[in-house]
Design a protein around this motif. Structure first.
Motif, PDB file in Angstrom:
ATOM      1  N   GLY A  24       0.772  -1.428   0.288  1.00  0.00           N
ATOM      2  CA  GLY A  24       0.412   0.420   0.260  1.00  0.00           C
ATOM      3  C   GLY A  24       1.126   1.136  -0.043  1.00  0.00           C
ATOM      4  N   ILE A  25       1.907   1.354   0.098  1.00  0.00           N
ATOM      5  CA  ILE A  25       2.916   2.385  -0.165  1.00  0.00           C
ATOM      6  C   ILE A  25       3.236   2.761  -1.859  1.00  0.00           C
ATOM      7  CG2 ILE A  25       5.404   3.532   0.862  1.00  0.00           C
ATOM      8  CD1 ILE A  25       5.005   1.328   3.077  1.00  0.00           C
ATOM      9  N   ASP A 201       2.678  10.404  -0.810  1.00  0.00           N
ATOM     10  CA  ASP A 201       1.216  10.433  -0.681  1.00  0.00           C
ATOM     11  C   ASP A 201      -0.112  10.345   0.562  1.00  0.00           C
ATOM     12  OD1 ASP A 201       1.377  11.718  -3.898  1.00  0.00           O
ATOM     13  OD2 ASP A 201       1.224   9.564  -3.807  1.00  0.00           O
ATOM     14  N   SER A 202      -0.636  11.285   0.632  1.00  0.00           N
ATOM     15  CA  SER A 202      -0.967  11.116   1.781  1.00  0.00           C
ATOM     16  C   SER A 202      -2.145   9.424   2.134  1.00  0.00           C
ATOM     17  CB  SER A 202      -2.577  12.262   1.804  1.00  0.00           C
ATOM     18  OG  SER A 202      -3.011  11.798   0.997  1.00  0.00           O
ATOM     19  N   SER A 203      -1.817   9.133   0.956  1.00  0.00           N
ATOM     20  CA  SER A 203      -2.493   7.336   0.944  1.00  0.00           C
ATOM     21  C   SER A 203      -0.931   6.181   1.595  1.00  0.00           C
ATOM     22  CB  SER A 203      -3.183   7.214  -0.652  1.00  0.00           C
ATOM     23  OG  SER A 203      -2.302   7.177  -1.777  1.00  0.00           O
ATOM     24  N   ASP A 204      -0.505   7.158   1.274  1.00  0.00           N
ATOM     25  CA  ASP A 204       1.609   6.346   2.018  1.00  0.00           C
ATOM     26  C   ASP A 204       1.352   6.581   3.137  1.00  0.00           C
ATOM     27  OD1 ASP A 204       1.307   5.693  -0.058  1.00  0.00           O
ATOM     28  OD2 ASP A 204       3.082   7.388  -1.048  1.00  0.00           O
ATOM     29  N   ALA A 206      -0.719   5.853   6.375  1.00  0.00           N
ATOM     30  CA  ALA A 206      -0.921   5.200   6.906  1.00  0.00           C
ATOM     31  C   ALA A 206      -0.117   3.480   6.920  1.00  0.00           C
ATOM     32  CB  ALA A 206      -2.689   5.100   6.937  1.00  0.00           C
ATOM     33  N   PRO A 207       0.051   3.458   5.851  1.00  0.00           N
ATOM     34  CA  PRO A 207       0.696   1.791   5.818  1.00  0.00           C
ATOM     35  C   PRO A 207       2.257   2.194   6.283  1.00  0.00           C
ATOM     36  CG  PRO A 207       0.494   2.699   3.670  1.00  0.00           C
ATOM     37  CD  PRO A 207      -0.419   3.835   4.315  1.00  0.00           C
TER      38      PRO A 207
END
Length: 289
Positions: A24-25, A201-204, A206-207
């Motif tokens: 997820g990264i 990125d912001s999606s990176d 959390a993981p």
């Protein structure tokens, strides 16, 4: 001893999910290793400052060995992630399995651990299981990826041997030193590669936090606080719980298909490891622990 086994297995289960979390990264492998080691080190340094008084400074030899094991760990991660991108996860994981083989082969010489026929039989079953669990994919991958996979295995073996040579040490303190050394190694590797740091990125986020703080920070504490109290052969054999976990989790979470032969391989890994441990416990020898 039972507590140490439970901590060690828990750490391996966490490490087995590293690939799931890292998927997820969206960052290059160097940066994933750098963030992983950096966040893990930050977590353990903070915990250590609150909970412990430094002891390793009183023993420079032990401190040096633990720091070197951390360098080996950082090198292991770097080579493994490079191998993943160059030769694929399956082949690199299979080559990584050579690390415990090196540890077990050297343990009678370095640690005085007895090496019996039953242990060898169980270990061969484990190796066969690793091959099957990876689908027997020995026909793919660039030569440089294979070299990196072998280097990862050798670095892993070095990490285990150095940790064992260091002897008893506070688990939190030793894992803190090792992760700081691993972070320094990852930073040096990135500097030598000449690649810059990309902004995640912001999606990176959390993981990356899960991989660094939970899988690496907590996982490393559990791992290194247990490994010094277990025999080198136990560490080597039980370490195969990690790749089995990775295969199973990849099937369950990422939807990667597992054929019958891969499930058979996972069972061989578990069965071989249990056989090695049981035969060691009930075989009376000068090296029985």
């Amino acid at each position: 001893m039972k507590k140490d086994y439970l901590k060690y297995i828990a750490a391996l289960l966490l490490f087995g999910t590293n690939g799931i979390v890292a998927s997820g990264i969206g960052l290059p492998s160097y940066e994933i290793v750098l963030f992983r080691a950096g966040l893990g080190a930050l977590f353990l340094v903070s915990a250590f400052c609150v909970l412990r008084t430094p002891q390793l400074l009183r023993d420079p030899r032990k401190l040096g060995l633990i720091a070197l094991s951390g360098v080996s760990m950082g090198a292991c991660w770097l080579f493994a992630y490079m191998g993943y991108s160059e030769a694929g996860v399956g082949l690199t994981s299979l080559l990584f399995a050579l690390g415990p083989v090196v540890v077990m082969a050297l343990s009678p010489l370095l640690f005085g651990d007895g090496l019996r026929k039953r242990t060898i039989i169980g270990f061969l079953a484990v190796l066969a299981g690793v091959v099957l669990a990876n689908g027997g994919k020995l026909d793919s991958g660039a030569a440089i990826g294979i070299v990196h996979g072998i280097c990862s295995a050798l670095a892993y073996a070095s990490m285990i041997i150095l940790s064992k040579k260091a002897g008893d040490a506070d688990g939190l303190e030793s894992s803190t030193v090792q992760l700081v050394a691993a972070f320094a190694t990852a930073a040096a590797g990135m500097a030598l590669s000449g690649t810059g740091i990309q902004i995640p990125d912001s999606s990176d986020i959390a993981p990356a936090l899960i991989l660094g703080l939970v899988n690496t920070g907590i996982g490393s504490y559990l791992y290194f606080s247990a490994v010094t109290n277990l025999s080198a052969q136990s560490v080597a054999v039980c370490s195969y719980v990690e790749p089995v976990t990775a295969v199973v989790m990849a099937a369950m979470v990422l939807g990667e298909s597992m054929v019958v032969v891969q499930w058979a391989g996972a069972l061989l890994v578990i069965g071989g490891a249990v056989f090695c441990e049981v035969s060691k416990r009930f075989a009376f020898s000068p090296h029985f622990r």
